[in-house]
Write an enzyme that holds these catalytic residues in place. Structure first.
Site, short mmCIF file in Angstrom:
data_model
loop_
_atom_site.label_atom_id
_atom_site.label_comp_id
_atom_site.label_asym_id
_atom_site.label_seq_id
_atom_site.Cartn_x
_atom_site.Cartn_y
_atom_site.Cartn_z
CG ASN A 134 36.04 30.61 15.74
OD1 ASN A 134 35.11 31.50 16.09
ND2 ASN A 134 37.02 30.34 16.29
NE ARG B 291 29.08 33.40 22.66
CZ ARG B 291 28.11 34.67 23.25
NH1 ARG B 291 28.14 34.88 24.11
NH2 ARG B 291 27.91 35.45 22.40
CD GLU C 116 34.17 33.22 22.16
OE1 GLU C 116 33.17 34.17 21.97
OE2 GLU C 116 34.75 33.17 20.96
CG HIS D 158 32.18 36.63 8.20
ND1 HIS D 158 33.01 36.36 8.58
CD2 HIS D 158 30.97 35.39 8.84
CE1 HIS D 158 32.86 35.44 9.83
NE2 HIS D 158 31.92 35.72 9.75
CE LYS E 250 31.31 36.19 20.95
NZ LYS E 250 32.74 35.92 20.36
NE ARG F 85 30.17 54.64 34.92
CZ ARG F 85 30.43 56.04 35.05
NH1 ARG F 85 29.69 56.96 35.42
NH2 ARG F 85 31.00 56.51 35.28
CE LYS G 28 26.05 33.86 18.59
NZ LYS G 28 26.15 34.45 17.72
CG HIS H 189 33.77 31.39 11.50
ND1 HIS H 189 32.85 30.70 11.85
CD2 HIS H 189 33.51 32.67 12.18
CE1 HIS H 189 31.43 31.34 11.38
NE2 HIS H 189 32.35 32.61 11.59
CG HIS I 66 37.97 34.79 11.51
ND1 HIS I 66 37.97 34.43 12.62
CD2 HIS I 66 36.82 34.92 11.02
CE1 HIS I 66 37.31 35.10 13.21
NE2 HIS I 66 36.21 35.40 11.79
CD GLU J 57 28.42 32.64 9.74
OE1 GLU J 57 28.27 32.33 10.81
OE2 GLU J 57 29.46 33.12 9.51
N1 NAD Z 1 27.96 40.26 17.72
C1 NAD Z 1 28.09 38.68 17.17
O1 NAD Z 1 28.52 37.98 18.12
C2 NAD Z 1 28.58 38.49 15.34
C3 NAD Z 1 28.80 37.71 15.03
C4 NAD Z 1 28.99 37.25 13.39
C5 NAD Z 1 29.55 38.69 13.63
N2 NAD Z 1 29.42 40.00 13.97
C6 NAD Z 1 29.51 41.05 13.06
O2 NAD Z 1 28.54 41.26 12.14
C7 NAD Z 1 28.76 41.54 10.81
C8 NAD Z 1 28.28 41.57 9.98
O3 NAD Z 1 26.76 41.44 9.23
P1 NAD Z 1 26.17 41.39 8.37
O4 NAD Z 1 26.42 40.60 7.33
O5 NAD Z 1 25.03 41.10 7.99
O6 NAD Z 1 26.81 42.51 7.65
P2 NAD Z 1 25.92 44.15 7.80
O7 NAD Z 1 25.48 45.04 8.40
O8 NAD Z 1 27.48 45.05 6.58
O9 NAD Z 1 24.90 44.04 6.19
C9 NAD Z 1 25.40 42.95 4.32
C10 NAD Z 1 25.14 44.22 3.93
O10 NAD Z 1 23.87 44.13 3.68
C11 NAD Z 1 22.77 45.51 3.68
N3 NAD Z 1 21.56 44.84 4.35
C12 NAD Z 1 21.32 45.05 5.37
N4 NAD Z 1 20.26 44.48 5.98
C13 NAD Z 1 19.60 44.11 4.10
C14 NAD Z 1 18.25 44.60 4.03
N5 NAD Z 1 17.29 43.60 4.62
N6 NAD Z 1 18.25 44.81 2.32
C15 NAD Z 1 19.00 44.91 1.91
N7 NAD Z 1 20.27 44.60 1.89
C16 NAD Z 1 20.88 45.20 3.60
C17 NAD Z 1 24.27 46.35 4.70
O11 NAD Z 1 24.20 47.66 3.86
C18 NAD Z 1 25.26 45.60 4.29
O12 NAD Z 1 25.74 46.48 2.89
C19 NAD Z 1 30.27 41.86 10.75
O13 NAD Z 1 30.54 43.26 11.04
C20 NAD Z 1 30.90 40.96 12.50
O14 NAD Z 1 31.61 41.25 13.03
C21 NAD Z 1 28.79 39.91 15.02
ZN ZN Z 2 30.81 33.89 11.17
#
Ligand code: NAD
Ligand code: ZN
Length: 360
Positions: A239, A235, A231, A259, A137, A115, A221, A242, A246, A179
């Protein structure tokens, strides 16, 4: 070290940005045990530094494969089982060391394990440092539905080490910078103008510049989620870009664009949409286009069918009651959230950007 503070109903928390940020874990006391969730490649590259900076010598991380497929209920179950095997109890701490995937998965497991246990975000991508690690989130995907199951659960703190970005591949790096550009459009001329001067030729190893970039973009942010934790309205501005983004990701099966790249195209389209809707001066529009373009090359929009992309827009999760709330830039630092745009303008904006007939 820069310290930003997020206001949250479950307790305010700090975002620390700077070289040696992970060292803040040394001061976190009172936990029965501590765990690190990360990816094998990341740990191979940065595990020694992490152990040195935190003083957690001999730490044996819980590893998940890199990639979006790790954001699953199955993987969440495995991580929870591993925590249990290793004796984690309700007063254990989990550190999510990785990009948005590890952060979302780690946050999800932490917020549901027994929990809810405390967790710390130690983001390692630009995207995670400026965006996903902040705001509480958490989520996993179900089949192709991204983030279908998740929680709002703020971390105990966010520790952003800019040096770790040095190992990011160029595309992953740039994807996160888009971003940051989004945050600059939302924030105003000060950050936008600063980025205009820094973005061209920016590389992952420019740690001092990146420290400033991350801190300034993360602040945007922090400000938004501090005012709208769940949100309810504000918030939504995050977007920006996006809605189209998306749809582009989905239309290409999440294979063509990272992304941030899809969001970059989305920002160009929504900028065009704002112009066509008469809310944005085209000179300001050009400035936005130039900054997005300066980040780097984008995978082409070639072959994407207009009907397919437009058909996917309405399925965006952020649509409310079947209406899309468009986030339109009205200026640098000013956006309007509105459902009132014409279908014709939405289609034209996509077409103009795809054909490169506008501002290209
Ligand atoms: N929670 C939220 O508010 C929120 C907001 C935006 C996006 N997201 C989520 O975030 C995710 C995308 O995140 P991301 O772009 O960081 O992707 P990711 O975590 O997949 O990282 C991208 C790639 O970089 C590699 N990597 C990470 N750090 C590294 C480093 N320092 N050196 C070398 N390689 C490295 C990872 O292995 C991966 O292959 C999605 O799932 C998305 O839905 C969440
Ligand atoms: Zn985004």
């Amino acid at each position: 070290m820069r310290r930003l503070q997020v206001k949250s109903s479950a307790g305010n928390y700090d975002v620390k940005v700077g070289c040696g940020a992970w060292g803040a874990l040394r001061k976190l006391k009172g936990y029965t045990s501590t765990f690190v969730l990360t990816e094998p490649g990341l740990w191979a590259q940065w595990g020694t530094k992490f152990a040195e900076d935190t003083g957690w010598s001999g730490v044996r991380p819980i590893l998940v494969p890199s990639g979006e497929t790790s954001k699953s209920l199955t993987m969440a179950g495995r991580v929870a089982a591993e925590l249990l095997n290793r004796g984690a109890d309700r007063r254990s701490l989990l550190v999510a060391l990785g990009g948005g995937v590890v952060g979302d998965l780690g946050g999800f497991v932490a917020s549901t394990y027994m929990r809810g246990i405390d967790y710390v975000q130690a983001p390692t991508t630009v995207l995670a440092q400026v965006d996903s690690s902040i705001g509480g989130k958490t989520a996993v995907n179900i089949h192709a539905m991204k983030n279908l199951i998740g929680t709002f659960s703020p971390p105990r703190m966010v520790l952003s080490e800019p040096a770790v970005l040095a190992s990011l591949p160029p595309r992953a790096f740039q994807s996160g910078i888009y971003e940051a550009v989004k945050h600059a459009i939302l924030a105003g001329p000060a950050l936008f103008g600063w980025l205009e001067g820094k973005v061209a030729g920016l590389t992952p190893g420019q740690t001092p510049v990146l420290e400033t970039l991350v801190a300034r973009a993360a602040q945007v942010k922090v400000d938004v989620v501090s005012r709208d934790e769940r949100e309810a309205g504000l918030r939504r501005v995050l977007n920006l870009g996006h809605t189209y983004g998306h749809a582009l990701e989905e239309a290409t099966g999440y294979r063509r664009f990272l992304h941030g790249e899809a969001v970059a195209w989305g920002m160009l389209m929504v900028t065009r949409l704002a112009e066509l809707s008469g809310v944005l001066d085209s000179r300001v529009g050009s400035r936005i286009v130039r900054l997005v373009r300066a980040v780097g090359p984008l995978p082409a929009l070639r072959g994407l069918k207009e009907e397919k992309v437009l058909g996917l827009l309405i399925r965006d999760k952020k649509a409310v009651g079947g209406k899309i709330h468009w986030v339109l830039p009205e200026g640098i630092g000013k956006v309007r959230v509105t459902p009132d745009v014409t279908d014709a303008a939405v289609a034209s904006a996509f077409r103009d950007v795809q054909r490169g007939v506008w501002n290209d």
